[in-house]
Write a protein that holds these residues in place. Structure first.
Motif, short mmCIF file in Angstrom:
data_model
loop_
_atom_site.label_atom_id
_atom_site.label_comp_id
_atom_site.label_asym_id
_atom_site.label_seq_id
_atom_site.Cartn_x
_atom_site.Cartn_y
_atom_site.Cartn_z
N ALA A 56 0.83 -1.21 0.00
CA ALA A 56 0.00 0.00 0.00
C ALA A 56 0.86 1.26 0.00
O ALA A 56 0.48 2.28 -0.56
N LEU A 57 2.04 1.16 0.61
CA LEU A 57 2.93 2.32 0.64
C LEU A 57 3.40 2.68 -0.76
O LEU A 57 3.44 3.87 -1.12
N LEU A 58 3.73 1.69 -1.56
CA LEU A 58 4.18 1.97 -2.92
C LEU A 58 3.07 2.63 -3.74
O LEU A 58 3.31 3.57 -4.50
N GLY A 59 1.84 2.14 -3.56
CA GLY A 59 0.72 2.77 -4.25
C GLY A 59 0.56 4.22 -3.84
O GLY A 59 0.31 5.09 -4.69
N ALA A 60 0.73 4.51 -2.55
CA ALA A 60 0.62 5.89 -2.06
C ALA A 60 1.75 6.76 -2.58
O ALA A 60 1.55 7.94 -2.89
N VAL A 61 2.93 6.20 -2.68
CA VAL A 61 4.08 6.96 -3.19
C VAL A 61 3.86 7.38 -4.64
O VAL A 61 4.26 8.48 -5.05
N LEU A 62 3.19 6.53 -5.42
CA LEU A 62 3.01 6.81 -6.85
C LEU A 62 1.74 7.61 -7.15
O LEU A 62 1.64 8.25 -8.19
N PHE A 63 0.77 7.58 -6.25
CA PHE A 63 -0.48 8.29 -6.50
C PHE A 63 -0.31 9.77 -6.81
O PHE A 63 -1.01 10.32 -7.67
N PRO A 64 0.58 10.52 -6.14
CA PRO A 64 0.68 11.96 -6.38
C PRO A 64 1.03 12.35 -7.81
O PRO A 64 0.89 13.53 -8.17
N VAL A 65 1.49 11.40 -8.63
CA VAL A 65 1.80 11.72 -10.03
C VAL A 65 0.60 12.37 -10.71
O VAL A 65 0.72 13.38 -11.41
N GLY A 66 -0.59 11.81 -10.51
CA GLY A 66 -1.80 12.35 -11.13
C GLY A 66 -2.13 13.74 -10.61
O GLY A 66 -2.49 14.64 -11.37
N PHE A 67 -1.99 13.94 -9.29
CA PHE A 67 -2.28 15.24 -8.70
C PHE A 67 -1.34 16.30 -9.25
O PHE A 67 -1.76 17.42 -9.59
N ILE A 68 -0.07 15.96 -9.35
CA ILE A 68 0.92 16.91 -9.86
C ILE A 68 0.62 17.27 -11.32
O ILE A 68 0.69 18.44 -11.71
N LEU A 69 0.27 16.27 -12.12
CA LEU A 69 -0.03 16.52 -13.53
C LEU A 69 -1.22 17.45 -13.70
O LEU A 69 -1.19 18.41 -14.48
N LEU A 70 -2.29 17.20 -12.97
CA LEU A 70 -3.48 18.04 -13.15
C LEU A 70 -3.22 19.46 -12.66
O LEU A 70 -3.76 20.42 -13.23
N TYR A 71 -2.39 19.62 -11.63
CA TYR A 71 -2.06 20.97 -11.17
C TYR A 71 -1.24 21.71 -12.23
O TYR A 71 -1.54 22.87 -12.56
N LEU A 72 -0.22 21.05 -12.76
CA LEU A 72 0.65 21.70 -13.74
C LEU A 72 -0.10 22.01 -15.04
O LEU A 72 0.25 22.96 -15.75
N LEU A 73 -1.13 21.24 -15.34
CA LEU A 73 -1.93 21.49 -16.54
C LEU A 73 -3.00 22.56 -16.32
O LEU A 73 -3.73 22.91 -17.25
N GLY A 74 -3.11 23.05 -15.09
CA GLY A 74 -4.06 24.12 -14.81
C GLY A 74 -5.49 23.67 -14.65
O GLY A 74 -6.42 24.47 -14.88
N PHE A 75 -5.72 22.42 -14.25
CA PHE A 75 -7.07 21.92 -14.06
C PHE A 75 -7.51 22.16 -12.61
O PHE A 75 -6.68 22.42 -11.73
N ASP A 76 -8.81 22.06 -12.35
CA ASP A 76 -9.36 22.46 -11.05
C ASP A 76 -10.05 21.32 -10.32
O ASP A 76 -10.91 20.64 -10.88
N LEU A 77 -9.69 21.16 -9.06
CA LEU A 77 -10.35 20.21 -8.16
C LEU A 77 -11.23 20.95 -7.18
O LEU A 77 -10.92 22.08 -6.77
N LEU A 78 -12.31 20.32 -6.77
CA LEU A 78 -13.21 20.90 -5.79
C LEU A 78 -12.47 21.24 -4.50
O LEU A 78 -12.69 22.30 -3.90
#
Length: 285
Positions: A56-78
């Motif tokens: 589960a730790l490895l999954g958590a370590v890799l999950f932020p990739v998506g968050f970083i991408l959407l932030y850098l692309l200028g997309f919006d989360l609630l």
């Protein structure tokens, strides 16, 4: 240097909040749709890694990739607009009203949900070959998450509801810290690094993120999870949304705004004690 001072990135937060309120309906929906879709894919990726590796730790370590991408692309989360937009309202930015803030939140919610639901359908489809076979191991895990994080809370009644709410608070405390942390740097690498830690923390700790759940629970329902749409809304999504709002606004947005954008004047230095008359006369002699 790439480091941005707190007073400067707090101003950037207020500017970002005002910009989001003034954004067109079309752009708001597109950007929020893509944010929900990318975050859904990131969650699917992290769960796949966890199932296939048993870590589960490895999954958590890799999950932020998506968050970083959407932030850098200028997309919006609630979760992000919950934190940023109220600051523009408090700062009395031109054109920012309560109605405009609620409009932005509503549009971002709809866009995030549509994007996450799209990915939920695609994941349910590919894990069952078009709903023709039983879900694979990843699909089974997605169904289990939906059950444990709805019926699991319901079993404990009011205590379960409060636990769910607090997990929502803690989640957006961390996620919004990641959003703000990205404003601390002017380099891509700096932004990615500062976002990574708080987002990884929320995912590994099992805190409740309203947009991630927009993917997880519909996927679980499509794959035959033994919980209902009402269970999902009452025992997860609605309390999570409220918790995310409280966590992001109270523990991140308002604290930074009050201390860095509305800083109180510094306390005066204490006056030095007057020198006794006898000592002044001896010094003169």
């Amino acid at each position: 240097m790439s480091y941005v001072q707190p007073s400067d990135f707090t101003r950037a937060m207020i500017d970002a909040g005002a910009s989001k309120v003034r954004m067109s309906t079309r752009d708001t929906l597109i950007r929020s749709f893509m944010a929900g879709a990318i975050l859904g894919l990131a969650a699917a990726f992290a769960i796949t890694v966890t199932v296939q590796t048993g870590s589960a730790l490895l999954g958590a370590v890799l999950f932020p990739v998506g968050f970083i991408l959407l932030y850098l692309l200028g997309f919006d989360l609630l979760t992000g607009v919950f934190t940023l937009v109220p600051l523009a309202l408090l700062d009395k930015r031109k054109g920012v009203t309560v109605k405009g803030m609620l409009r932005n939140w509503g549009l971002v919610f709809l866009g995030n949900f549509a994007g996450a639901l799209t990915v939920a359908f695609l994941m349910a489809f590919i894990t069952t070959y078009g709903f023709n076979i039983a879900p694979d191991e990843v699909g089974q895990r997605l169904g289990e998450i939906g059950e444990s994080r709805t019926l699991g809370y319901a079993e404990h009644g009011a205590a379960g509801m409060l636990t769910l709410f607090f997990r929502g608070v803690l989640c957006n405390w961390m996620v919004s810290t990641g959003v703000v942390a990205a404003m601390m740097s002017t380099s891509v690498s700096g932004k990615a690094l500062t976002m990574w830690m708080p987002v990884m923390l929320f995912f590994y700790m099992g805190f409740e993120h309203s947009v991630v759940n927009m993917f997880l629970f519909p996927t679980g329902l499509m794959l035959g999870g033994e919980f209902s749409l009402t269970d999902y809304l009452v025992w997860n999504e609605i309390p999570t949304v409220i918790g995310n709002l409280v966590g992001g606004l109270c523990f991140v947005g308002l604290t930074l705004y009050v201390t860095h954008a509305r800083t109180k004047a510094q306390r005066p230095l204490p006056e030095e004690p007057a020198e006794p008359e006898s000592e002044r006369e001896s010094a003169a002699v």
